[in-house]
Design a protein around this motif. Structure first.
Motif, PDB file in Angstrom:
ATOM      1  N   GLY A 192      16.720 -11.834  -1.344  1.00 52.03           N
ATOM      2  CA  GLY A 192      16.506 -13.052  -2.117  1.00 52.03           C
ATOM      3  C   GLY A 192      17.100 -12.960  -3.509  1.00 52.03           C
ATOM      4  N   GLU A 193      16.743 -13.958  -4.329  1.00 52.29           N
ATOM      5  CA  GLU A 193      17.264 -14.022  -5.694  1.00 52.29           C
ATOM      6  C   GLU A 193      16.177 -14.427  -6.675  1.00 52.29           C
ATOM      7  N   GLY A 194      16.339 -14.016  -7.927  1.00 54.86           N
ATOM      8  CA  GLY A 194      15.430 -14.409  -9.016  1.00 54.86           C
ATOM      9  C   GLY A 194      13.990 -14.086  -8.709  1.00 54.86           C
ATOM     10  N   ASN A 195      13.099 -15.046  -9.002  1.00 52.65           N
ATOM     11  CA  ASN A 195      11.658 -14.834  -8.801  1.00 52.65           C
ATOM     12  C   ASN A 195      11.254 -14.827  -7.329  1.00 52.65           C
ATOM     13  N   GLU A 196      12.170 -15.182  -6.437  1.00 55.81           N
ATOM     14  CA  GLU A 196      11.895 -15.154  -5.004  1.00 55.81           C
ATOM     15  C   GLU A 196      12.301 -13.821  -4.381  1.00 55.81           C
ATOM     16  N   SER A 197      12.838 -12.921  -5.177  1.00 53.60           N
ATOM     17  CA  SER A 197      13.396 -11.690  -4.620  1.00 53.60           C
ATOM     18  C   SER A 197      12.340 -10.632  -4.326  1.00 53.60           C
ATOM     19  N   VAL A 198      12.708  -9.740  -3.430  1.00 55.89           N
ATOM     20  CA  VAL A 198      11.871  -8.613  -3.027  1.00 55.89           C
ATOM     21  C   VAL A 198      12.751  -7.377  -3.071  1.00 55.89           C
ATOM     22  N   LEU A 199      12.236  -6.326  -3.679  1.00 54.40           N
ATOM     23  CA  LEU A 199      12.968  -5.067  -3.784  1.00 54.40           C
ATOM     24  C   LEU A 199      12.265  -4.051  -2.895  1.00 54.40           C
ATOM     25  N   GLN A 200      13.027  -3.319  -2.069  1.00 58.55           N
ATOM     26  CA  GLN A 200      12.382  -2.371  -1.163  1.00 58.55           C
ATOM     27  C   GLN A 200      13.225  -1.119  -0.978  1.00 58.55           C
ATOM     28  N   ALA A 201      12.535   0.017  -0.921  1.00 55.31           N
ATOM     29  CA  ALA A 201      13.191   1.298  -0.638  1.00 55.31           C
ATOM     30  C   ALA A 201      12.328   2.068   0.354  1.00 55.31           C
ATOM     31  N   ARG A 202      12.999   2.806   1.243  1.00 56.79           N
ATOM     32  CA  ARG A 202      12.305   3.625   2.241  1.00 56.79           C
ATOM     33  C   ARG A 202      12.689   5.083   2.011  1.00 56.79           C
ATOM     34  N   PHE A 203      11.672   5.910   1.921  1.00 59.10           N
ATOM     35  CA  PHE A 203      11.859   7.339   1.701  1.00 59.10           C
ATOM     36  C   PHE A 203      11.269   8.086   2.889  1.00 59.10           C
ATOM     37  N   PHE A 204      11.913   9.203   3.257  1.00 62.59           N
ATOM     38  CA  PHE A 204      11.434  10.008   4.374  1.00 62.59           C
ATOM     39  C   PHE A 204      11.213  11.442   3.933  1.00 62.59           C
ATOM     40  N   ASN A 205      10.175  12.047   4.505  1.00 64.70           N
ATOM     41  CA  ASN A 205       9.939  13.473   4.339  1.00 64.70           C
ATOM     42  C   ASN A 205       9.978  14.046   5.748  1.00 64.70           C
ATOM     43  N   GLU A 206      11.107  14.651   6.090  1.00 67.92           N
ATOM     44  CA  GLU A 206      11.311  15.141   7.447  1.00 67.92           C
ATOM     45  C   GLU A 206      10.305  16.238   7.799  1.00 67.92           C
ATOM     46  N   GLN A 207      10.006  17.114   6.843  1.00 71.17           N
ATOM     47  CA  GLN A 207       9.090  18.217   7.096  1.00 71.17           C
ATOM     48  C   GLN A 207       7.694  17.703   7.456  1.00 71.17           C
ATOM     49  N   LEU A 208       7.246  16.647   6.783  1.00 68.79           N
ATOM     50  CA  LEU A 208       5.914  16.096   7.034  1.00 68.79           C
ATOM     51  C   LEU A 208       5.931  14.994   8.096  1.00 68.79           C
ATOM     52  N   GLY A 209       7.113  14.536   8.479  1.00 69.47           N
ATOM     53  CA  GLY A 209       7.205  13.418   9.412  1.00 69.47           C
ATOM     54  C   GLY A 209       6.650  12.150   8.799  1.00 69.47           C
ATOM     55  N   ASP A 210       6.855  11.981   7.509  1.00 69.12           N
ATOM     56  CA  ASP A 210       6.261  10.853   6.796  1.00 69.12           C
ATOM     57  C   ASP A 210       7.332   9.881   6.314  1.00 69.12           C
ATOM     58  N   GLU A 211       6.943   8.639   6.224  1.00 63.04           N
ATOM     59  CA  GLU A 211       7.776   7.590   5.660  1.00 63.04           C
ATOM     60  C   GLU A 211       6.994   6.954   4.521  1.00 63.04           C
ATOM     61  N   LEU A 212       7.640   6.751   3.398  1.00 61.81           N
ATOM     62  CA  LEU A 212       7.024   6.110   2.239  1.00 61.81           C
ATOM     63  C   LEU A 212       7.871   4.897   1.898  1.00 61.81           C
ATOM     64  N   VAL A 213       7.257   3.724   1.939  1.00 62.80           N
ATOM     65  CA  VAL A 213       7.976   2.483   1.659  1.00 62.80           C
ATOM     66  C   VAL A 213       7.440   1.908   0.359  1.00 62.80           C
ATOM     67  N   VAL A 214       8.347   1.655  -0.567  1.00 63.10           N
ATOM     68  CA  VAL A 214       7.985   1.059  -1.856  1.00 63.10           C
ATOM     69  C   VAL A 214       8.586  -0.338  -1.871  1.00 63.10           C
ATOM     70  N   THR A 215       7.744  -1.346  -2.096  1.00 63.45           N
ATOM     71  CA  THR A 215       8.196  -2.733  -2.094  1.00 63.45           C
ATOM     72  C   THR A 215       7.639  -3.437  -3.317  1.00 63.45           C
ATOM     73  N   VAL A 216       8.487  -4.229  -3.979  1.00 60.12           N
ATOM     74  CA  VAL A 216       8.058  -5.035  -5.117  1.00 60.12           C
ATOM     75  C   VAL A 216       8.205  -6.496  -4.711  1.00 60.12           C
ATOM     76  N   TYR A 217       7.096  -7.249  -4.790  1.00 59.57           N
ATOM     77  CA  TYR A 217       7.054  -8.662  -4.418  1.00 59.57           C
ATOM     78  C   TYR A 217       6.720  -9.511  -5.634  1.00 59.57           C
ATOM     79  N   ALA A 218       7.169 -10.755  -5.615  1.00 58.10           N
ATOM     80  CA  ALA A 218       6.617 -11.744  -6.541  1.00 58.10           C
ATOM     81  C   ALA A 218       5.183 -11.977  -6.079  1.00 58.10           C
TER      82      ALA A 218
END
Length: 196
Positions: A107-133
Motif C-alpha cells: 500500500g501507500e501512505g497511511n494505508e500502508s503496511v510494513l512487514q518483515a519475516r525472520f527465521f531462526n533455523e536452529q530453533l525452527g522459529d519464524e518471527l514476523v514483524v508487521t506495522v499497521y495503521a
C-alpha cells in the motif's frame, strides 16, 4: 495367414472352447475400485488443503492483505527512514534470526503496511514483524501477550505506536525469547517500551 489357412486352423480348435467363447458373459466389476479411487483423490485434496491451512495459520489472516506483486521491497538498512512509520520498526534483531527477504511495504501512505519475516533455523522459529495503521489492525488487545488459538500457533504481542500498531508474532513464547524487549526498544519511537 490367408483365409484357407485360418479356416484350417479354426477347424483344429476344440468345440468346447468355441462354445465357451460364444456363451461367455463378462462379470460386472464391483464398484469398490471406482469408489476407492475417488476416496483416495478426496483424501489427497483434503491433505493438501489441511497442510495449506496449517501453514497459513502461523500468521493471522490480517497478514494476507495484498497479492505478492502488490508490494515494494525495501532494503533492511532503509527501513528506519521509511515514512510514515520507519521509526517504529526495530533496527536490531534477536541473535540467531535472519531476515528472509527484503522488508515488504504494502500500500501507500497511511494505508500502508510494513512487514518483515525472520527465521531462526536452529530453533525452527519464524518471527514476523508487521506495522499497521491503527484503523487496519483489528480488535486484538494492545501491549498484551496473546497465545495462539485457531488463528495462529505460538504467541504475539501488538504494541501501541500512536497512529500505528506494531505486531510481533512468533511460534515461541515471546516472554521467554531472550533479547525480545531489546529488539522492540531498538525502534526509535519505542525506546522506552517495557514488557512489564
Amino acid at each position: 495367414m490367408n483365409a484357407a489357412q485360418f479356416s484350417h486352423a479354426l477347424g483344429k480348435v476344440n468345440d468346447k472352447y468355441i462354445m465357451e467363447a460364444i456363451t461367455y458373459e463378462r462379470k460386472k466389476k464391483s464398484g469398490w475400485l471406482k469408489w476407492g479411487a475417488m476416496a483416495a483423490c478426496l483424501c489427497l485434496v483434503a491433505g493438501i488443503a489441511v497442510t495449506g491451512i496449517l501453514r497459513s495459520h502461523l500468521i493471522s489472516p490480517n497478514d494476507v492483505l495484498h497479492e505478492p506483486e502488490q508490494y515494494r521491497a525495501i532494503m533492511w538498512e532503509d527501513v528506519p527512514s521509511t515514512e510514515p512509520f520507519g521509526s517504529l520498526f526495530p533496527t536490531e534483531i534477536i541473535e540467531g534470526y535472519v531476515l528472509e527477504n527484503d522488508v515488504a511495504l504494502y500500500g501507500e501512505g497511511n494505508e500502508s503496511v510494513l512487514q518483515a519475516r525472520f527465521f531462526n533455523e536452529q530453533l525452527g522459529d519464524e518471527l514476523v514483524v508487521t506495522v499497521y495503521a491503527k484503523g487496519h489492525y483489528g480488535d486484538e488487545p494492545l501491549d498484551e501477550v496473546i497465545y495462539g488459538g485457531h488463528a495462529f500457533k505460538g504467541s504475539m504481542i501488538a504494541i501501541d505506536g500512536g497512529d500505528y500498531v506494531i505486531r510481533y508474532l512468533t511460534r515461541r513464547d515471546i516472554i521467554e525469547i531472550s533479547g525480545f524487549e531489546d529488539m522492540v526498544k531498538s525502534a526509535r519511537q519505542l525506546s522506552s517500551w517495557s514488557m512489564a
